[in-house]
Design a protein around this motif. Structure first.
Motif, mmCIF file in Angstrom:
data_model
loop_
_atom_site.group_PDB
_atom_site.id
_atom_site.type_symbol
_atom_site.label_atom_id
_atom_site.label_comp_id
_atom_site.label_asym_id
_atom_site.label_seq_id
_atom_site.Cartn_x
_atom_site.Cartn_y
_atom_site.Cartn_z
ATOM 1 N N ILE A 169 -6.669 9.278 -7.570
ATOM 2 C CA ILE A 169 -7.767 9.206 -6.590
ATOM 3 C C ILE A 169 -8.285 10.601 -6.279
ATOM 4 C CG2 ILE A 169 -8.294 8.564 -4.190
ATOM 5 C CD1 ILE A 169 -8.097 6.146 -5.959
ATOM 6 N N LYS A 170 -7.387 11.531 -6.023
ATOM 7 C CA LYS A 170 -7.823 12.916 -5.740
ATOM 8 C C LYS A 170 -6.788 13.882 -6.259
ATOM 9 C CE LYS A 170 -11.265 13.129 -2.244
ATOM 10 N NZ LYS A 170 -11.352 12.065 -1.253
ATOM 11 N N LEU A 187 -13.601 3.026 -13.220
ATOM 12 C CA LEU A 187 -12.607 3.763 -12.419
ATOM 13 C C LEU A 187 -13.299 4.520 -11.284
ATOM 14 C CD1 LEU A 187 -10.310 5.142 -15.265
ATOM 15 C CD2 LEU A 187 -9.517 3.784 -13.322
ATOM 16 N N GLU A 198 -14.260 2.693 -8.152
ATOM 17 C CA GLU A 198 -13.193 2.359 -7.201
ATOM 18 C C GLU A 198 -12.523 3.604 -6.633
ATOM 19 O OE1 GLU A 198 -13.571 -0.538 -6.317
ATOM 20 O OE2 GLU A 198 -14.711 -1.113 -8.092
ATOM 21 N N GLY A 199 -13.146 4.756 -6.818
ATOM 22 C CA GLY A 199 -12.681 5.975 -6.152
ATOM 23 C C GLY A 199 -11.778 6.868 -6.977
ATOM 24 N N PHE A 200 -11.525 6.511 -8.244
ATOM 25 C CA PHE A 200 -10.701 7.391 -9.081
ATOM 26 C C PHE A 200 -11.579 8.559 -9.547
ATOM 27 C CE2 PHE A 200 -8.373 3.454 -9.201
ATOM 28 C CZ PHE A 200 -7.051 3.865 -9.159
ATOM 29 N N SER A 241 -5.343 8.254 -14.416
ATOM 30 C CA SER A 241 -6.323 8.534 -13.367
ATOM 31 C C SER A 241 -5.662 8.582 -12.003
ATOM 32 C CB SER A 241 -7.436 7.500 -13.407
ATOM 33 O OG SER A 241 -6.904 6.230 -13.578
ATOM 34 N N LEU A 243 -8.162 -2.440 -10.058
ATOM 35 C CA LEU A 243 -8.379 -1.010 -9.779
ATOM 36 C C LEU A 243 -8.356 -0.751 -8.269
ATOM 37 C CD1 LEU A 243 -11.099 -0.057 -12.448
ATOM 38 C CD2 LEU A 243 -8.605 0.027 -12.633
ATOM 39 N N GLN A 244 -8.912 -1.680 -7.489
ATOM 40 C CA GLN A 244 -8.888 -1.523 -6.026
ATOM 41 C C GLN A 244 -7.456 -1.592 -5.503
ATOM 42 O OE1 GLN A 244 -11.473 -4.718 -4.798
ATOM 43 N NE2 GLN A 244 -13.317 -3.442 -4.913
ATOM 44 N N ALA A 255 -5.623 1.573 -6.382
ATOM 45 C CA ALA A 255 -6.026 2.710 -5.537
ATOM 46 C C ALA A 255 -5.279 2.656 -4.202
ATOM 47 C CB ALA A 255 -7.540 2.690 -5.320
ATOM 48 N N GLN A 256 -5.061 1.454 -3.682
ATOM 49 C CA GLN A 256 -4.380 1.321 -2.385
ATOM 50 C C GLN A 256 -2.865 1.450 -2.505
ATOM 51 O OE1 GLN A 256 -5.855 -2.460 -1.126
ATOM 52 N NE2 GLN A 256 -7.870 -1.628 -0.615
ATOM 53 N N GLU A 283 0.827 -1.227 0.000
ATOM 54 C CA GLU A 283 0.000 0.000 0.000
ATOM 55 C C GLU A 283 0.854 1.267 0.000
ATOM 56 O OE1 GLU A 283 -3.113 0.073 2.861
ATOM 57 O OE2 GLU A 283 -3.784 -1.933 2.306
#
Ligand SMILES: C[S@@+](CC[C@H](N)C(=O)[O-])C[C@H]1O[C@@H](n2cnc3c(N)ncnc32)[C@H](O)[C@@H]1O
Length: 274
Positions: free
Chosen positions: A273-274, A241, A244-246, A271, A152-153, A156-157, A127
């Motif tokens: 996440i934020k 995307l 999964e928070g993108f 992409s 994708l998960q 994201a991590q 992570e």
């Protein structure tokens, strides 16, 4: 294999346990395809790879994005060039043939690349570790919906804050002329088999997913390879995307940063996440 087995409907994303990337014989042919710089076989041709790396290095320089995870790195064609451009590189691939080649090539050139031989669906990516995660040459499309969701998960991590996930997919343009086929040949010393075999090939469409099936029948045994590929519109990928928070998602025509055009047979996504 009897006629009933051959004739039965194959369930979408069925897995025979045989895979072109890990089969000891076929993986050698895939390695040769990776290393052929003229063709878009297992790796894109040399001039595309160079154009792609130029764009990536300019847009996402090592000084801002130092740590790369290259998923499905193959024999390390991109990984070596990323390292030379100043990034720290981890390459992950489940082809023992490709990873052995990649490790030896890096050692001969004195390049410190961390190569891991593992299935990216199962491996621990660690992570919050990477600034850029790549999946290059439309590999997300070989996975089922659940497989893509997992990738994708995990991405994201595994991304650092501000890190980017960058990958390409094929679009429906690729198969716009598709017609199902069924062919057979007796062959030996071919792409598929060193020994004489009867090679039955069948291609089939399941909505946006395509199956390219190869049955190799030998006197005593058989092998069956299913190659699955799903194509996507940009909107379909963006929806997966977002799920999964993108949130920050850019779309290009390809991994060389060309502007998105509706008739492109690939689409590339950058992409965060934020
Ligand atoms: C189309 S090739 C692209 C290779 C590389 N990205 C390039 O462009 O040169 C796909 C790569 O993904 C690897 N691969 C496919 N499924 C995988 C999995 N489940 N886990 C790890 N690697 C996988 C294959 O072994 C192969 O090297």
């Amino acid at each position: 294999m009897n006629i009933n087995q051959l004739n039965k409907t194959v369930t979408i994303f069925a897995d025979t346990g045989e895979n072109i990337w890990t089969d000891p014989y076929v993986a050698q042919q895939m390695l040769a395809a990776h290393l052929n710089e003229q063709a878009d076989g297992a790796t894109r041709n040399k001039s595309f790879v160079e154009k792609s790396l130029k764009w990536l290095n300019e847009e996402f320089p090592a000084v801002d994005y130092p740590k790369i995870l290259d998923l499905g790195c193959g024999p390390g064609i991109y990984a070596e060039k990323f390292l030379r451009a100043g990034y720290q590189v981890t390459g992950l691939d489940f082809s023992r043939t490709s990873i052995d080649y990649a490790r030896q090539s890096a050692e001969e050139k004195g390049l410190e690349i961390d190569y891991i031989c593992a299935d990216y669906l199962m491996a621990d990516w660690q992570e919050g570790r990477y600034d850029l995660i790549f999946m290059i040459y439309c590999d997300l499309g070989v996975l089922s919906h659940e497989g893509r969701k997992l990738i994708l998960q995990k991405a994201a991590q595994a991304l650092n804050p501000g890190g980017k996930l960058i990958f390409d997919v094929f679009t429906p343009e690729k198969y716009k002329e598709f017609t199902p086929t069924q062919t057979w040949q007796i062959e030996e010393n071919s792409f598929w088999s060193a020994e004489p075999c009867l090679h039955l090939q069948r291609s089939k469409q399941y909505g946006r997913t395509y199956l390219d099936a190869h049955h190799l029948l030998y006197e005593q045994n058989q092998k069956t390879f299913y190659i699955w590929e799903t194509v996507f519109t940009p909107e379909e990928v963006i929806e997966e995307l977002r799920a999964e928070g993108f949130t920050k998602i850019e779309v290009y025509s390809n991994l060389a940063g060309d502007l998105w055009e509706a008739d492109s047979d690939t689409a590339c996504f950058v992409s965060a996440i934020k």
